[in-house]
Design a protein around this motif. Sequence first.
Motif, PDB file in Angstrom:
ATOM      1  N   HIS A  39      34.143  37.396  36.606  1.00 27.39           N
ATOM      2  CA  HIS A  39      34.929  38.117  35.589  1.00 27.39           C
ATOM      3  C   HIS A  39      36.367  38.284  36.078  1.00 27.39           C
ATOM      4  CE1 HIS A  39      36.378  41.356  32.955  1.00 27.39           C
ATOM      5  NE2 HIS A  39      35.504  40.875  32.082  1.00 27.39           N
ATOM      6  N   TYR A  82      38.224  40.664  36.241  1.00 25.99           N
ATOM      7  CA  TYR A  82      38.532  41.904  36.971  1.00 25.99           C
ATOM      8  C   TYR A  82      38.092  41.841  38.438  1.00 25.99           C
ATOM      9  CZ  TYR A  82      39.092  44.273  32.379  1.00 25.99           C
ATOM     10  OH  TYR A  82      39.479  44.653  31.120  1.00 25.99           O
ATOM     11  N   ASP A 137      36.228  36.323  30.456  1.00 25.04           N
ATOM     12  CA  ASP A 137      35.927  37.697  30.040  1.00 25.04           C
ATOM     13  C   ASP A 137      34.428  37.755  29.759  1.00 25.04           C
ATOM     14  OD1 ASP A 137      35.707  36.346  27.643  1.00 25.04           O
ATOM     15  OD2 ASP A 137      37.168  37.556  26.565  1.00 25.04           O
ATOM     16  N   SER A 138      33.943  38.901  29.300  1.00 28.40           N
ATOM     17  CA  SER A 138      32.487  39.053  29.149  1.00 28.40           C
ATOM     18  C   SER A 138      31.907  38.028  28.182  1.00 28.40           C
ATOM     19  CB  SER A 138      32.134  40.441  28.621  1.00 28.40           C
ATOM     20  OG  SER A 138      32.939  41.405  29.167  1.00 28.40           O
ATOM     21  N   MET A 174      26.541  42.538  33.274  1.00 23.62           N
ATOM     22  CA  MET A 174      26.850  41.119  33.073  1.00 23.62           C
ATOM     23  C   MET A 174      25.763  40.250  33.717  1.00 23.62           C
ATOM     24  SD  MET A 174      30.923  41.126  33.872  1.00 23.62           S
ATOM     25  CE  MET A 174      32.015  42.207  32.948  1.00 23.62           C
ATOM     26  N   TYR A 181      28.448  47.362  22.514  1.00 25.63           N
ATOM     27  CA  TYR A 181      29.347  46.605  23.370  1.00 25.63           C
ATOM     28  C   TYR A 181      28.449  45.978  24.446  1.00 25.63           C
ATOM     29  CZ  TYR A 181      33.934  46.181  25.825  1.00 25.63           C
ATOM     30  OH  TYR A 181      35.093  45.744  26.404  1.00 25.63           O
ATOM     31  N   ASN A 200      28.924  45.879  27.344  1.00 26.12           N
ATOM     32  CA  ASN A 200      28.991  46.795  28.492  1.00 26.12           C
ATOM     33  C   ASN A 200      27.957  47.901  28.309  1.00 26.12           C
ATOM     34  OD1 ASN A 200      31.337  45.264  28.316  1.00 26.12           O
ATOM     35  ND2 ASN A 200      32.624  46.811  29.274  1.00 26.12           N
ATOM     36  N   SER A 224      34.910  42.722  23.427  1.00 27.77           N
ATOM     37  CA  SER A 224      36.222  43.108  22.904  1.00 27.77           C
ATOM     38  C   SER A 224      36.879  41.943  22.163  1.00 27.77           C
ATOM     39  CB  SER A 224      37.115  43.625  24.037  1.00 27.77           C
ATOM     40  OG  SER A 224      37.198  42.668  25.056  1.00 27.77           O
ATOM     41  N   HIS A 277      44.377  47.050  26.501  1.00 25.60           N
ATOM     42  CA  HIS A 277      43.009  46.665  26.119  1.00 25.60           C
ATOM     43  C   HIS A 277      42.474  47.726  25.138  1.00 25.60           C
ATOM     44  CE1 HIS A 277      38.718  45.779  26.599  1.00 25.60           C
ATOM     45  NE2 HIS A 277      39.065  44.632  27.164  1.00 25.60           N
ATOM     46  N   GLU A 319      39.819  49.246  25.022  1.00 19.10           N
ATOM     47  CA  GLU A 319      39.030  50.327  25.636  1.00 19.10           C
ATOM     48  C   GLU A 319      39.926  51.534  25.918  1.00 19.10           C
ATOM     49  OE1 GLU A 319      36.924  48.985  29.143  1.00 19.10           O
ATOM     50  OE2 GLU A 319      36.021  47.330  28.062  1.00 19.10           O
ATOM     51  N   THR A 369      40.614  41.142  26.994  1.00 23.69           N
ATOM     52  CA  THR A 369      41.100  40.587  28.252  1.00 23.69           C
ATOM     53  C   THR A 369      41.709  39.203  28.028  1.00 23.69           C
ATOM     54  OG1 THR A 369      39.427  41.836  29.429  1.00 23.69           O
ATOM     55  CG2 THR A 369      40.317  39.917  30.567  1.00 23.69           C
ATOM     56  N   MET A 397      33.670  47.081  39.984  1.00 21.48           N
ATOM     57  CA  MET A 397      33.966  45.631  40.066  1.00 21.48           C
ATOM     58  C   MET A 397      34.298  45.261  41.520  1.00 21.48           C
ATOM     59  SD  MET A 397      34.247  43.529  37.364  1.00 21.48           S
ATOM     60  CE  MET A 397      33.926  43.690  35.605  1.00 21.48           C
TER      61      MET A 397
HETATM   62  P1  13P Z   1      36.087  42.146  28.280  1.00 16.88           P
HETATM   63  O1  13P Z   1      35.782  41.175  29.344  1.00 16.88           O
HETATM   64  O2  13P Z   1      35.201  41.972  27.065  1.00 16.88           O
HETATM   65  O3  13P Z   1      37.519  42.212  27.900  1.00 16.88           O
HETATM   66  O4  13P Z   1      35.678  43.597  28.819  1.00 16.88           O
HETATM   67  C1  13P Z   1      36.446  44.292  29.691  1.00 16.88           C
HETATM   68  C2  13P Z   1      35.637  45.085  30.628  1.00 16.88           C
HETATM   69  O5  13P Z   1      35.808  46.257  30.774  1.00 16.88           O
HETATM   70  C3  13P Z   1      34.628  44.415  31.404  1.00 16.88           C
HETATM   71  O6  13P Z   1      33.949  45.340  32.158  1.00 16.88           O
END
Ligand code: 13P
Length: 369
Positions: free
Chosen positions: A47, A49, A63-64, A88, A142, A144, A163, A257, A259, A274, A324
Amino acid sequence: MDVLDVLEIESEVSLPARYSELSEKEMISRVLEIKEKFGKRLFMPGHHYQKDEVIRFADARGDSLKLAQICATQDDAEFIIFCGVHFMAETADMLTQPNQKVILSDLRAGCSMADMADIDQTLKGWDVMQDTFGDTILPLTYVNSTAAIKGFVGKHGGATVTSSNAAKMIEWAFTQKERILFLPDQHLGRNTAYDLGIPLEQMAVWAPLENKFEYEGNFEDVKVILWKGHCSVHEKFNVKHIENLRKNDPDINIIVHPECTFDVVRASDYDGSTNYIINTIAKAPAGSKWAIGTEMNLVNRLKDENPDKEISSLNPFMCPCLTMNRIDLPHLLWSMEKLEQGEVVNHITVPAEVTKNAVLALNRMLERS
Ligand code: 13P
Ligand code: SF4
């Protein structure tokens, strides 16, 4: 003792001291050697992040949504070492074949947002929602979120969202039912529904700890029920940050973002997933100035990759997502060396009965993405 304490102990016990004694150079060369040895049998998605020391080894970066799509097509990979967080890795397990094994190098790599929607609370809350609104609600979650929440959503005809596709999925949900329940991120739900033209007065908040609605309007008007969860990383941006930056530099572009809170998203110039953030910065003209409201490992990477632009974090005191960051080079190497010795550590498996329903929710999203 809570779950995190237990995971802490397990992880500490399982990472031998030798990994803190190896130099970075030694670790890098061992990771590359093991990757080479396994070839296509080992796939490592990462990912955006993730830390640089880990993402540099990723076979696919995304991204996710992108990572879920990619994992679903990795039929050659016997082992998937997921460089990301627990939900994930669960998604990867559910979208791959039973013989494929998904590994998370450090089990402490969870997600505080995903932990805010517990399945027992959800079942309890759903009863109240059904009593209040009857059979008029479609649940969306989501990605997540835990596999159990995805299973609940799939069982009730709903879907997962990310997202990148939340708007499309909410539009689809309203073709199915009169109302939606959006878990677990109230901000992504509120920001997206508002962009689709649903006024705030038609959004009720569901407070899971109190098992009740937070809403002062007329219940018949409610179109969206927002689960009261949030991302502890993206909530660290506020409108004051935006005002201060604009005061010092009226030319600065603010991109965040979804979120982030409603007020922050409204005050920003651009908002999106993202992937949207990465693409917008890549396409921006040289010399343009950007303050970014998202996870810090990604902001730092965007800075490095776009030296012709002025890039900073929207919050000058921002930290990376701590969970992360649990996936670091020593843990990655440890899980790979164990694999080399024939041992699968931190194997992420979702029970078949949960997977069955959760995959319905995931596929409803993948088919529309
Ligand atoms: P996305 O990868 O869908 O943008 O999500 C961001 C996130 O917080 C992943 O943990
Ligand atoms: Fe969870 Fe937020 Fe970290 Fe993403 S950035 S893993 S949503 S805590």
